[in-house]
Design a protein around this motif. Structure first.
Motif, short mmCIF file in Angstrom:
data_model
loop_
_atom_site.label_atom_id
_atom_site.label_comp_id
_atom_site.label_asym_id
_atom_site.label_seq_id
_atom_site.Cartn_x
_atom_site.Cartn_y
_atom_site.Cartn_z
N ASP A 32 8.22 -21.40 34.79
CA ASP A 32 7.22 -20.82 33.90
C ASP A 32 7.27 -19.29 33.94
OD1 ASP A 32 6.43 -23.37 33.25
OD2 ASP A 32 4.70 -23.38 34.61
N ALA A 33 7.45 -18.75 35.13
CA ALA A 33 7.55 -17.30 35.27
C ALA A 33 8.75 -16.77 34.48
CB ALA A 33 7.68 -16.91 36.74
N ALA A 34 9.84 -17.51 34.49
CA ALA A 34 11.03 -17.09 33.75
C ALA A 34 10.74 -17.01 32.25
CB ALA A 34 12.19 -18.03 34.03
N ARG A 35 10.02 -17.97 31.73
CA ARG A 35 9.68 -17.95 30.30
C ARG A 35 8.77 -16.75 29.97
NH1 ARG A 35 10.18 -23.42 31.14
NH2 ARG A 35 8.00 -23.81 31.66
N VAL A 36 7.80 -16.48 30.82
CA VAL A 36 6.90 -15.35 30.60
C VAL A 36 7.68 -14.03 30.66
CG1 VAL A 36 4.96 -14.05 31.60
CG2 VAL A 36 4.84 -16.54 31.43
N LEU A 37 8.57 -13.90 31.66
CA LEU A 37 9.35 -12.68 31.80
C LEU A 37 10.30 -12.47 30.62
CD1 LEU A 37 10.22 -13.05 35.59
CD2 LEU A 37 8.71 -11.31 34.59
N ALA A 38 10.90 -13.55 30.15
CA ALA A 38 11.81 -13.46 29.00
C ALA A 38 11.07 -12.92 27.78
CB ALA A 38 12.44 -14.82 28.70
N GLU A 39 9.87 -13.41 27.57
CA GLU A 39 9.06 -12.96 26.44
C GLU A 39 8.64 -11.50 26.63
OE1 GLU A 39 7.03 -12.98 22.89
OE2 GLU A 39 8.30 -14.60 23.64
N ARG A 40 8.20 -11.17 27.83
CA ARG A 40 7.69 -9.83 28.11
C ARG A 40 8.78 -8.77 28.00
NH1 ARG A 40 4.68 -8.98 33.72
NH2 ARG A 40 3.39 -10.58 32.78
N PHE A 41 9.98 -9.08 28.51
CA PHE A 41 11.04 -8.07 28.58
C PHE A 41 12.13 -8.24 27.52
CE2 PHE A 41 9.35 -8.15 32.98
CZ PHE A 41 8.85 -6.86 32.99
N GLY A 42 12.01 -9.25 26.68
CA GLY A 42 12.98 -9.43 25.62
C GLY A 42 14.37 -9.76 26.12
N CYS A 43 14.43 -10.53 27.18
CA CYS A 43 15.73 -10.94 27.73
C CYS A 43 15.83 -12.46 27.65
CB CYS A 43 15.88 -10.46 29.17
SG CYS A 43 14.66 -11.13 30.33
#
Length: 115
Positions: A32-43
């Motif tokens: 879940d953290a990976a999905r949030v980070l991907a959205e937040r940082f555009g990666c």
């Protein structure tokens, strides 16, 4: 990179790992953290998962201090000695000079007023 995306610098990498640490500390699972980070940082989610896994295994990262180019003229023989010492120690010239100047200034040699 070949696909047009660039690597983030060390400071940005540390910020992203630290953001992952905060999410994991709140109890969020790595996926879940990976999905949030991907959205937040555009990666990509894959890259964000690497940040989260790094956060889970190592914890917070120190954000490196910003650096700047500082050009000085030195005698050629001194430059050769600096290069040789850096090579022998497995260090970079920048790291060696940073350490030497930091130690020099810590001893108080930089506090004399100019005349």
């Amino acid at each position: 990179m070949a696909d047009g995306r660039a690597r983030v610098d060390a400071g940005e990498y540390a910020r992203r790992v630290n953001a992952a640490v905060e999410l994991l500390e709140s109890g969020m699972p790595v996926a879940d953290a990976a999905r949030v980070l991907a959205e937040r940082f555009g990666c990509s989610v894959r890259q964000a998962r690497r940040y989260a896994e790094r956060a889970a295994s190592v914890g917070r990262s120190t954000i490196p201090e910003a650096t700047t180019v500082f050009t000085v003229k030195l005698p050629a023989a001194l430059v050769a000695r600096v290069r040789q010492r850096a090579s022998e120690s497995g260090s970079t010239i920048s790291a060696l000079v940073t350490q030497a100047l930091t130690e020099f200034l810590a001893r108080g040699h930089g506090k004399r007023p100019r005349r």
